[in-house]
Design an enzyme around this catalytic site. Structure first.
Site, PDB file in Angstrom:
ATOM      1  N   GLN A 145     -12.051  -4.277   6.913  1.00 30.90           N
ATOM      2  CA  GLN A 145     -12.530  -4.381   5.518  1.00 30.90           C
ATOM      3  C   GLN A 145     -11.558  -5.175   4.664  1.00 30.90           C
ATOM      4  N   SER A 152      -8.060  -3.159  -2.529  1.00 33.94           N
ATOM      5  CA  SER A 152      -8.635  -2.135  -3.424  1.00 33.94           C
ATOM      6  C   SER A 152     -10.030  -2.524  -3.891  1.00 33.94           C
ATOM      7  N   GLY A 185      -5.975  -1.887  11.453  1.00 34.94           N
ATOM      8  CA  GLY A 185      -5.221  -1.343  12.582  1.00 34.94           C
ATOM      9  C   GLY A 185      -5.982  -1.565  13.867  1.00 34.94           C
ATOM     10  N   ARG A 318      22.914  25.389   8.873  1.00 32.76           N
ATOM     11  CA  ARG A 318      24.037  24.725   8.199  1.00 32.76           C
ATOM     12  C   ARG A 318      24.794  25.690   7.317  1.00 32.76           C
ATOM     13  N   GLN A 338      19.147  24.956  -3.225  1.00 37.48           N
ATOM     14  CA  GLN A 338      18.458  24.582  -1.982  1.00 37.48           C
ATOM     15  C   GLN A 338      17.079  25.238  -1.954  1.00 37.48           C
ATOM     16  N   ARG A 341      14.478  23.617  -4.217  1.00 35.89           N
ATOM     17  CA  ARG A 341      13.981  22.315  -3.730  1.00 35.89           C
ATOM     18  C   ARG A 341      13.096  22.485  -2.501  1.00 35.89           C
ATOM     19  N   GLU A 432      -6.435   3.594   2.957  1.00 35.21           N
ATOM     20  CA  GLU A 432      -7.612   4.392   2.596  1.00 35.21           C
ATOM     21  C   GLU A 432      -7.719   4.550   1.088  1.00 35.21           C
TER      22      GLU A 432
HETATM   23  C1  LIG Z   1       5.882  10.535  12.926  1.00 34.71           C
HETATM   24  C2  LIG Z   1       4.486  10.949  12.740  1.00 34.71           C
HETATM   25  C3  LIG Z   1       3.948  11.121  11.367  1.00 34.71           C
HETATM   26  C4  LIG Z   1       2.601  11.696  11.274  1.00 34.71           C
HETATM   27  C5  LIG Z   1       1.963  11.606   9.933  1.00 34.71           C
HETATM   28  C6  LIG Z   1       0.475  11.434  10.018  1.00 34.71           C
HETATM   29  C7  LIG Z   1       0.006  10.042   9.554  1.00 34.71           C
HETATM   30  C8  LIG Z   1      -1.086   9.512  10.404  1.00 34.71           C
HETATM   31  C9  LIG Z   1      -0.589   8.408  11.289  1.00 34.71           C
HETATM   32  C10 LIG Z   1      -1.700   7.972  12.169  1.00 34.71           C
HETATM   33  C11 LIG Z   1      -2.081   6.523  11.976  1.00 34.71           C
HETATM   34  C12 LIG Z   1      -3.227   6.112  11.492  1.00 34.71           C
HETATM   35  C13 LIG Z   1      -4.225   7.057  10.962  1.00 34.71           C
HETATM   36  C14 LIG Z   1      -4.553   6.684   9.587  1.00 34.71           C
HETATM   37  C15 LIG Z   1      -5.443   5.475   9.558  1.00 34.71           C
HETATM   38  C16 LIG Z   1      -5.722   5.025   8.183  1.00 34.71           C
HETATM   39  C17 LIG Z   1      -6.133   3.581   8.197  1.00 34.71           C
HETATM   40  C18 LIG Z   1      -6.471   3.112   6.845  1.00 34.71           C
HETATM   41  C19 LIG Z   1      -7.723   2.304   6.885  1.00 34.71           C
HETATM   42  C20 LIG Z   1      -7.978   1.630   5.593  1.00 34.71           C
HETATM   43  O1  LIG Z   1      -7.138   1.502   4.762  1.00 34.71           O
HETATM   44  S1  LIG Z   1      -9.601   1.125   5.435  1.00 34.71           S
HETATM   45  C21 LIG Z   1      -9.662   0.317   3.877  1.00 34.71           C
HETATM   46  C22 LIG Z   1      -9.503   1.301   2.745  1.00 34.71           C
HETATM   47  N1  LIG Z   1      -9.835   0.656   1.519  1.00 34.71           N
HETATM   48  C23 LIG Z   1     -10.096   1.320   0.407  1.00 34.71           C
HETATM   49  O2  LIG Z   1      -9.971   2.530   0.326  1.00 34.71           O
HETATM   50  C24 LIG Z   1     -10.573   0.499  -0.761  1.00 34.71           C
HETATM   51  C25 LIG Z   1     -10.471   1.270  -2.074  1.00 34.71           C
HETATM   52  N2  LIG Z   1     -11.462   0.755  -3.012  1.00 34.71           N
HETATM   53  C26 LIG Z   1     -12.700   1.386  -3.141  1.00 34.71           C
HETATM   54  O3  LIG Z   1     -13.016   2.395  -2.553  1.00 34.71           O
HETATM   55  C27 LIG Z   1     -13.643   0.761  -4.155  1.00 34.71           C
HETATM   56  O4  LIG Z   1     -13.334  -0.604  -4.321  1.00 34.71           O
HETATM   57  C28 LIG Z   1     -13.564   1.454  -5.541  1.00 34.71           C
HETATM   58  C29 LIG Z   1     -12.147   1.486  -6.041  1.00 34.71           C
HETATM   59  C30 LIG Z   1     -14.105   2.850  -5.407  1.00 34.71           C
HETATM   60  C31 LIG Z   1     -14.388   0.668  -6.536  1.00 34.71           C
HETATM   61  O5  LIG Z   1     -15.608   0.438  -5.919  1.00 34.71           O
HETATM   62  P1  LIG Z   1     -16.797  -0.352  -6.708  1.00 34.71           P
HETATM   63  O6  LIG Z   1     -16.195  -1.467  -7.479  1.00 34.71           O
HETATM   64  O7  LIG Z   1     -17.851  -0.662  -5.742  1.00 34.71           O
HETATM   65  O8  LIG Z   1     -17.363   0.790  -7.584  1.00 34.71           O
HETATM   66  P2  LIG Z   1     -17.104   1.245  -9.042  1.00 34.71           P
HETATM   67  O9  LIG Z   1     -15.693   1.671  -9.266  1.00 34.71           O
HETATM   68  O10 LIG Z   1     -17.690   0.247  -9.970  1.00 34.71           O
HETATM   69  O11 LIG Z   1     -17.981   2.562  -8.983  1.00 34.71           O
HETATM   70  C32 LIG Z   1     -19.401   2.426  -8.938  1.00 34.71           C
HETATM   71  C33 LIG Z   1     -19.935   3.839  -8.742  1.00 34.71           C
HETATM   72  O12 LIG Z   1     -19.776   4.211  -7.385  1.00 34.71           O
HETATM   73  C34 LIG Z   1     -19.052   5.411  -7.258  1.00 34.71           C
HETATM   74  N3  LIG Z   1     -18.281   5.343  -6.044  1.00 34.71           N
HETATM   75  C35 LIG Z   1     -17.254   4.519  -5.772  1.00 34.71           C
HETATM   76  N4  LIG Z   1     -16.785   4.744  -4.526  1.00 34.71           N
HETATM   77  C36 LIG Z   1     -17.534   5.740  -4.012  1.00 34.71           C
HETATM   78  C37 LIG Z   1     -17.547   6.436  -2.763  1.00 34.71           C
HETATM   79  N5  LIG Z   1     -16.637   6.155  -1.799  1.00 34.71           N
HETATM   80  N6  LIG Z   1     -18.458   7.393  -2.557  1.00 34.71           N
HETATM   81  C38 LIG Z   1     -19.348   7.693  -3.545  1.00 34.71           C
HETATM   82  N7  LIG Z   1     -19.412   7.102  -4.777  1.00 34.71           N
HETATM   83  C39 LIG Z   1     -18.499   6.123  -4.980  1.00 34.71           C
HETATM   84  C40 LIG Z   1     -18.204   5.445  -8.496  1.00 34.71           C
HETATM   85  O13 LIG Z   1     -17.795   6.760  -8.788  1.00 34.71           O
HETATM   86  C41 LIG Z   1     -19.156   4.880  -9.524  1.00 34.71           C
HETATM   87  O14 LIG Z   1     -20.045   5.873  -9.872  1.00 34.71           O
HETATM   88  P3  LIG Z   1     -20.588   5.909 -11.379  1.00 34.71           P
HETATM   89  O15 LIG Z   1     -21.243   4.558 -11.596  1.00 34.71           O
HETATM   90  O16 LIG Z   1     -19.376   6.103 -12.242  1.00 34.71           O
HETATM   91  O17 LIG Z   1     -21.532   7.056 -11.390  1.00 34.71           O
HETATM   92  C1  LIG Z   2      -0.322   0.871   7.269  1.00 38.16           C
HETATM   93  C2  LIG Z   2      -1.627   0.331   6.719  1.00 38.16           C
HETATM   94  C3  LIG Z   2      -2.768   0.402   7.499  1.00 38.16           C
HETATM   95  C4  LIG Z   2      -3.973  -0.131   7.021  1.00 38.16           C
HETATM   96  N1  LIG Z   2      -5.079  -0.101   7.824  1.00 38.16           N
HETATM   97  C5  LIG Z   2      -6.227  -0.692   7.391  1.00 38.16           C
HETATM   98  C6  LIG Z   2      -7.386  -0.749   8.235  1.00 38.16           C
HETATM   99  O1  LIG Z   2      -7.362  -0.274   9.369  1.00 38.16           O
HETATM  100  N2  LIG Z   2      -8.501  -1.367   7.773  1.00 38.16           N
HETATM  101  C7  LIG Z   2      -8.559  -1.922   6.518  1.00 38.16           C
HETATM  102  O2  LIG Z   2      -9.601  -2.470   6.159  1.00 38.16           O
HETATM  103  N3  LIG Z   2      -7.479  -1.878   5.684  1.00 38.16           N
HETATM  104  C8  LIG Z   2      -6.335  -1.274   6.098  1.00 38.16           C
HETATM  105  N4  LIG Z   2      -5.233  -1.231   5.270  1.00 38.16           N
HETATM  106  C9  LIG Z   2      -5.303  -1.870   3.949  1.00 38.16           C
HETATM  107  C10 LIG Z   2      -5.341  -0.837   2.836  1.00 38.16           C
HETATM  108  O3  LIG Z   2      -6.587  -0.196   2.834  1.00 38.16           O
HETATM  109  C11 LIG Z   2      -5.091  -1.518   1.498  1.00 38.16           C
HETATM  110  O4  LIG Z   2      -3.773  -2.012   1.529  1.00 38.16           O
HETATM  111  C12 LIG Z   2      -5.264  -0.527   0.369  1.00 38.16           C
HETATM  112  O5  LIG Z   2      -6.631  -0.255   0.183  1.00 38.16           O
HETATM  113  C13 LIG Z   2      -4.655  -1.013  -0.939  1.00 38.16           C
HETATM  114  O6  LIG Z   2      -5.259  -2.218  -1.334  1.00 38.16           O
HETATM  115  P1  LIG Z   2      -4.332  -3.484  -1.705  1.00 38.16           P
HETATM  116  O7  LIG Z   2      -3.393  -3.699  -0.602  1.00 38.16           O
HETATM  117  O8  LIG Z   2      -5.248  -4.558  -2.120  1.00 38.16           O
HETATM  118  O9  LIG Z   2      -3.508  -2.997  -2.960  1.00 38.16           O
HETATM  119  P2  LIG Z   2      -3.626  -3.568  -4.451  1.00 38.16           P
HETATM  120  O10 LIG Z   2      -4.902  -3.102  -5.044  1.00 38.16           O
HETATM  121  O11 LIG Z   2      -3.324  -5.006  -4.442  1.00 38.16           O
HETATM  122  O12 LIG Z   2      -2.445  -2.725  -5.119  1.00 38.16           O
HETATM  123  C14 LIG Z   2      -1.325  -3.356  -5.736  1.00 38.16           C
HETATM  124  C15 LIG Z   2      -1.055  -2.640  -7.044  1.00 38.16           C
HETATM  125  O13 LIG Z   2      -2.144  -2.910  -7.943  1.00 38.16           O
HETATM  126  C16 LIG Z   2      -2.590  -1.716  -8.544  1.00 38.16           C
HETATM  127  N5  LIG Z   2      -3.998  -1.840  -8.910  1.00 38.16           N
HETATM  128  C17 LIG Z   2      -4.964  -2.430  -8.196  1.00 38.16           C
HETATM  129  N6  LIG Z   2      -6.151  -2.366  -8.840  1.00 38.16           N
HETATM  130  C18 LIG Z   2      -5.920  -1.709 -10.005  1.00 38.16           C
HETATM  131  C19 LIG Z   2      -6.740  -1.313 -11.111  1.00 38.16           C
HETATM  132  N7  LIG Z   2      -8.039  -1.582 -11.172  1.00 38.16           N
HETATM  133  N8  LIG Z   2      -6.150  -0.637 -12.119  1.00 38.16           N
HETATM  134  C20 LIG Z   2      -4.827  -0.340 -12.063  1.00 38.16           C
HETATM  135  N9  LIG Z   2      -4.003  -0.696 -11.060  1.00 38.16           N
HETATM  136  C21 LIG Z   2      -4.548  -1.370 -10.048  1.00 38.16           C
HETATM  137  C22 LIG Z   2      -2.365  -0.661  -7.460  1.00 38.16           C
HETATM  138  O14 LIG Z   2      -2.280   0.638  -8.038  1.00 38.16           O
HETATM  139  C23 LIG Z   2      -1.024  -1.115  -6.880  1.00 38.16           C
HETATM  140  O15 LIG Z   2       0.030  -0.561  -7.660  1.00 38.16           O
HETATM  141  C24 LIG Z   2      -4.020  -0.710   5.723  1.00 38.16           C
HETATM  142  C25 LIG Z   2      -2.867  -0.754   4.939  1.00 38.16           C
HETATM  143  C26 LIG Z   2      -1.673  -0.231   5.423  1.00 38.16           C
HETATM  144  C27 LIG Z   2      -0.432  -0.308   4.569  1.00 38.16           C
END
Ligand SMILES: CCCCCCCCCC/C=C\CCCCCCCC(=O)SCCNC(=O)CCNC(=O)[C@H](O)C(C)(C)COP(=O)(O)OP(=O)(O)OC[C@H]1O[C@@H](n2cnc3c(N)ncnc32)[C@H](O)[C@@H]1OP(=O)(O)O
Ligand SMILES: Cc1cc2nc3c(=O)[nH]c(=O)nc-3n(C[C@H](O)[C@H](O)[C@H](O)COP(=O)(O)OP(=O)(O)OC[C@H]3O[C@@H](n4cnc5c(N)ncnc54)[C@H](O)[C@@H]3O)c2cc1C
Length: 638
Positions: A145, A152, A185, A318, A338, A341, A432
């Site tokens: 994605q 974001s 990933g 410790r 300690q 915290r 996420e």
């Molecule tokens: C040593 C060992 C340590 C162990 C520790 C454990 C750690 C784990 C390690 C294991 C490794 C890996 C496992 C983890 C793997 C994670 C991988 C990560 C993968 C990714 O990152 S995938 C990409 C993720 N990206 C995002 O999340 C993007 C974020 N942005 C958004 O979601 C959207 O752009 C938005 C910010 C929500 C804005 O969207 P949009 O512009 O379309 O919408 P609006 O803000 O205008 O809202 C419109 C409307 O829609 C509603 N809405 C928005 N989102 C949702 C939703 N998801 N579901 C339902 N409704 C939604 C929003 O509320 C608005 O509603 P309204 O109009 O106000 O009624």
């Molecule tokens: C370890 C790791 C694994 C990942 N794995 C995946 C994967 O498997 N698949 C995938 O698709 N993606 C993956 N990602 C990407 C990840 O989902 C994005 O990095 C994440 O969603 C943040 O988006 P960005 O990097 O564009 O941050 P940005 O949005 O560019 O954030 C930069 C700064 O801008 C600020 N900002 C942005 N928008 C606004 C706003 N509207 N108002 C105020 N402040 C704002 C944020 O708070 C932040 O401080 C991974 C990232 C990492 C680090």
């Protein structure tokens, strides 16, 4: 060994005296932490299986080069899969095995996002075609994605998917450098397929971002297919850590896929080129992210509890200062600083465990409702998963760092397990969904709720949370009352969003305590931890609480006195409360947190295993140091 005192002998439980202080049934608490007797049995069995198998060793990670580290991760992933198949492990057991292998790898995204995306956004037909291949790992998937220019802002993604009605295909293309997929990933070196998110264009008209199944690599020789440029994005934060994961870069050059590879549960494109939007909210295309956010909350309790387990056991081992008449020095766990915290973090670990359980129920409930086209709880589910993911990951990342500091200098050693835990964990505040961006979603939800419900956000909260509820309402009224735009007030609204999420965590902890909880003293311990969590936050944010008028300065002082009393109540039970997590030494990966508390001999022994100690005289001595030492002593003009 010569001169080895009782305190350093192997095979002795150096924390026995602490364990004997426990005032509750630890085995019963283990069941509470695991969630059920069955869940405990699976966790206990699988964690021991992984710990006892040398194929899953992880103590060498920090000494491997990136290529050696990655190859070792591939070996472990394949070995894990072979173990799952040979032992015929269930899906639940297999997930637990991957969890206890404890190494970020492509499999996390294959099982954690690629498969859920097909299940959540694919039609029945698409699920029947792709899921069997994915479950048998005959294809390996990733979730593509995020792009170089957008993460974001999903609606800002630039990759295009243009429908060609002549050939009944979509043309997937990266029109700009910033449209390169970046971060997914598993993408960099392993995934054969991706769920790629792209702007749908049909008949010259754009229809927003949709998901498409795209094959990236040949299933014969793993070479990238025509039009696919793919690779790893390079080293990330820390050694080892998340560098076991091949986060990738991907460019499409007019790659053609069949029309039936657009995920079509939410909306469809017909062979005639007609776009049909089902009568479901377009946000369902974001469904996979909602699913992962709720799993990340459960992950937070795991990561925080690991750090707290290490810091608590080491704080009991410790001793520093306080010796009376030549007697033993004071255990640092007995210092009030300690405790002030450490114990809020212990309470937070339990609080996040229970909120994770509740969120799992909420997600299952909303998923069931969606199947009946009931979208009534979707906004709340989005706000809760977004807000609690933000709250728990921020608190956990900060908590792991605090646990490192609670261990003094030795916390900075890789052998403490804390630097690696921190380095692997901190991206959870970003992936996420960036935590601030997600809190803005919660703030938006609260604004809408306040405008719809008037001042009261909800009356469905336990009595003990009145102060917390009033705090949120006051913070919202202070912001919503003034006529300034959302953007102008966003920093303040984010604070209200955090307060709202803290209210949810406290109220769900209280609700948990209203359940039947078996085991001598178990509920009492959880009540102490719940009160610590609630009063610690009240103390930390007392400005908010005082300004709302729902507590007075005297109340704030009483709360602080009560906190100190609660810390004294936890103290004798601290080791037993972290034993209840039931982590093996292998999973903890920490000398400071080892079960028997025999820390010093293990630290000393581990030091000599460092590659730098393979030779007494270091490489480079003769080339650089000897000439330095042997240079003529010049008459110094210093
Ligand atoms: C040593 C060992 C340590 C162990 C520790 C454990 C750690 C784990 C390690 C294991 C490794 C890996 C496992 C983890 C793997 C994670 C991988 C990560 C993968 C990714 O990152 S995938 C990409 C993720 N990206 C995002 O999340 C993007 C974020 N942005 C958004 O979601 C959207 O752009 C938005 C910010 C929500 C804005 O969207 P949009 O512009 O379309 O919408 P609006 O803000 O205008 O809202 C419109 C409307 O829609 C509603 N809405 C928005 N989102 C949702 C939703 N998801 N579901 C339902 N409704 C939604 C929003 O509320 C608005 O509603 P309204 O109009 O106000 O009624
Ligand atoms: C370890 C790791 C694994 C990942 N794995 C995946 C994967 O498997 N698949 C995938 O698709 N993606 C993956 N990602 C990407 C990840 O989902 C994005 O990095 C994440 O969603 C943040 O988006 P960005 O990097 O564009 O941050 P940005 O949005 O560019 O954030 C930069 C700064 O801008 C600020 N900002 C942005 N928008 C606004 C706003 N509207 N108002 C105020 N402040 C704002 C944020 O708070 C932040 O401080 C991974 C990232 C990492 C680090």
């Amino acid at each position: 060994m010569e001169g080895v005192g009782e305190e350093e002998m192997e095979g002795v439980d150096h924390l026995a005296h602490e364990r004997n202080k426990s005032e509750f049934d630890v085995d019963a608490m283990k069941i509470v932490w695991a969630g059920s007797p069955h869940a405990f049995d699976v966790s206990d069995r699988i964690s021991k299986l992984v710990a006892s198998d040398p194929g899953f060793r992880k103590d060498n990670r920090s000494t491997l080069s990136r290529k050696e580290l990655f190859k070792n991760t591939l070996r472990k992933a394949a070995y894990a899969w072979k173990t799952i198949v040979d032992l015929r492990l269930s899906e639940e057991e297999a997930a637990k095995l991957r969890f206890y292998v404890d190494e970020p790898a492509f499999t996390d995204l294959h099982w954690g996002m690629f498969i859920p995306a097909i299940k959540g956004q694919g039609t029945e037909e698409q699920q029947q075609k792709w899921l069997p291949l994915a479950y048998k790992m005959q294809i390996i998937g990733c979730y593509a994605q995020t792009e170089l220019g957008h993460g974001s802002n999903v609606q800002g993604l630039e990759t295009t998917a243009t429908f060609d009605s002549q050939t009944d295909e979509f043309i997937i293309h990266s029109p700009t450098l910033t449209s390169s997929k970046w971060w997914p990933g598993g993408l960099g070196k392993v995934a054969t397929h991706a769920i790629a998110y792209a702007r749908l264009i049909v008949g010259g008209r754009e229809h927003g971002v949709h998901g498409f199944i795209v094959q990236l690599r040949s299933l014969e020789d793993h070479s990238p297919l025509l039009g696919i440029t793919v690779g790893d994005i390079g080293m990330k934060f820390g050694n080892g850590a998340y560098n076991t994961m091949d986060n990738g870069v991907l460019q499409f050059d007019h790659v053609r896929i069949p029309r039936n590879q657009m995920l079509m549960r939410v909306s469809q494109v017909t062979c005639e080129g007609k776009y049909k939007q089902s009568d479901v909210p377009r946000q369902l295309v974001y469904g996979t992210m909602v699913y992962v956010r709720q799993t990340i909350v459960a992950d937070a309790s795991c990561a925080l509890s690991r750090a707290v387990c290490i810091a608590t056991r080491y704080s009991a081992v410790r001793r520093q200062f306080g010796s009376q008449n030549g007697g033993p020095e004071t255990q640092v766990i007995d210092y009030k600083t300690q405790q002030s915290r450490l114990f809020p973090l212990l309470a937070s670990a339990y609080a996040f465990r229970f909120i994770g359980e509740w969120l799992k129920w909420l997600y299952a409930d909303v998923t069931q409702r969606l199947q009946a086209n009931d979208f009534s709880t979707l906004p709340e589910a989005h706000a809760c998963t977004a807000g609690l993911k933000s709250l728990t990951t921020t608190a956990t990342a900060d908590g792991i760092e605090e646990c490192r500091k609670l261990c003094g200098g030795h916390g900075y050693l890789c052998s403490s397990g804390l630097p690696e835990l921190f380095a692997v964990y901190v991206p959870a505040c970003t992936y996420e969904g960036d935590n601030t961006v997600l809190l803005l979603q919660v703030a938006r939800f609260l604004m809408k709720t306040v405008s719809q419900l008037g001042s009261r956000l909800s009356s469905k909260k336990p009595v003990g949370t009145i102060a917390y509820m009033t705090r949120v309402e006051h913070l919202m009224q202070c912001r919503c009352g003034v006529q300034r735009g959302f953007a102008e007030l966003s920093a303040d609204l984010v604070e209200a969003a955090v307060a709202h999420c803290q209210l949810i965590v406290v109220s769900k902890f209280i609700e948990k305590l209203q359940q039947e909880i078996p085991g001598k003293g178990v509920k009492q311990q959880l009540e102490v931890l719940c009160n610590i969590y609630a009063l610690f936050l009240l103390h930390k944010h007392q400005g908010d609480f005082l300004s709302t008028g729902c507590i007075t300065p005297k109340h704030a002082a009483l709360a602080n006195d009560e906190l100190r009393s609660l810390y004294s109540q936890v103290r004798p039970n601290a080791i037993a409360l972290v034993d209840a997590f039931n982590y093996t030494d292998h999973y903890l990966g920490s000398i400071l947190g080892c079960y028997d508390g025999n820390v010093y001999p293990k630290l000393y022994e581990a030091a000599w295993k460092d590659p730098l100690n393979e030779s007494v005289v270091p490489d480079g001595y003769h080339l650089y140091i000897r000439p330095l030492l042997k240079q003529e002593i010049r008459t110094a003009r210093l």
